[in-house]
Design a protein around this motif. Structure first.
Motif, PDB file in Angstrom:
ATOM      1  N   LEU A 108      17.102  23.169  72.238  1.00  0.00           N
ATOM      2  CA  LEU A 108      17.925  22.306  71.034  1.00  0.00           C
ATOM      3  C   LEU A 108      16.977  22.081  69.991  1.00  0.00           C
ATOM      4  N   THR A 109      17.479  22.022  68.549  1.00  0.00           N
ATOM      5  CA  THR A 109      16.429  22.084  67.665  1.00  0.00           C
ATOM      6  C   THR A 109      17.200  21.008  66.860  1.00  0.00           C
ATOM      7  N   GLN A 110      16.270  19.811  66.161  1.00  0.00           N
ATOM      8  CA  GLN A 110      16.819  18.579  65.399  1.00  0.00           C
ATOM      9  C   GLN A 110      17.269  19.098  64.266  1.00  0.00           C
ATOM     10  N   PRO A 111      18.372  18.602  63.769  1.00  0.00           N
ATOM     11  CA  PRO A 111      18.872  18.804  62.389  1.00  0.00           C
ATOM     12  C   PRO A 111      17.655  18.289  61.289  1.00  0.00           C
ATOM     13  N   VAL A 112      17.592  18.933  60.400  1.00  0.00           N
ATOM     14  CA  VAL A 112      16.612  18.472  59.323  1.00  0.00           C
ATOM     15  C   VAL A 112      17.351  17.599  58.324  1.00  0.00           C
ATOM     16  N   PRO A 113      16.669  16.489  57.932  1.00  0.00           N
ATOM     17  CA  PRO A 113      17.624  15.722  56.788  1.00  0.00           C
ATOM     18  C   PRO A 113      17.539  16.282  55.636  1.00  0.00           C
TER      19      PRO A 113
END
Length: 193
Positions: A185-190
């Protein structure tokens, strides 16, 4: 086993019908010729000749269909190719003749045509999904009635009736369901500063 008797009966009935149709049309041609009958101004000789030719043609057609049914009875194999087409066409002819004879001749002729139609359809259906003589399932010696070709094959594992893989490779549905997306899972980039 009902297949062979049905084929014999169909062969005999179609052969009798071939002679009856041929003789009836020949007789009608002779009557028209001797009486010098005319229908709507047609030449009596033409009517007589066409009736005789029609009788011979239909008689030959029914005799050919009887030959196909006879070969099916002797060989105990389903009709194939042109023979199957002939038997289907004679079934259709009997259906049409049955419809016409109800109004023109009466219910007894209609009943005869329907019985012959049912016999031909029964002949076609009894051989539909089976290829000739029945053999015992799976292995066994030929003296015991088993299929000698299946003698060396191992019994498949699993539920009876399910197709089994001969290579041992997994088939569709054999393994656990898998996701097409990787497990990371990758975290969304703001996007706002």
């Amino acid at each position: 086993m009902v297949r062979r008797p049905v084929a014999w009966v169909v062969a005999v009935v179609l052969l009798v019908e071939a002679f009856a149709i041929g003789a009836l049309n020949w007789f009608l041609g002779v009557v028209v010729d001797r009486q010098k009958m005319s229908l709507a101004g047609l030449d009596p000789d033409v009517m007589s000749t066409s009736s005789k030719i029609g009788g011979v043609a239909f008689g030959f057609y029914f005799a050919l269909c009887a030959l196909v049914a006879l070969l099916v009875a002797i060989r105990n194999r389903p009709p194939a190719g042109f023979g199957r087409v002939l038997l289907i066409s004679v079934a259709v002819v009997h259906g049409l003749l049955g419809a016409f004879t109800w109004g023109l001749v009466g219910w007894t002729a209609f009943l005869f045509m329907v019985v012959v139609l049912a016999l031909v359809v029964l002949l076609l259906m009894t051989y539909d999904h089976e290829g000739g003589q029945e053999q015992a399932p799976g292995g066994g010696a030929p003296q015991e009635g088993g299929d000698p070709k299946a003698e060396g094959e191992p019994a498949p594992a699993g539920v009876a009736g399910e197709p089994q893989s001969r290579t041992g490779e997994p088939q569709d549905g054999d393994e656990e369901p898998q996701d097409s997306v990787p497990a990371q899972l990758t975290q969304p980039v703001p996007t706002t500063p």
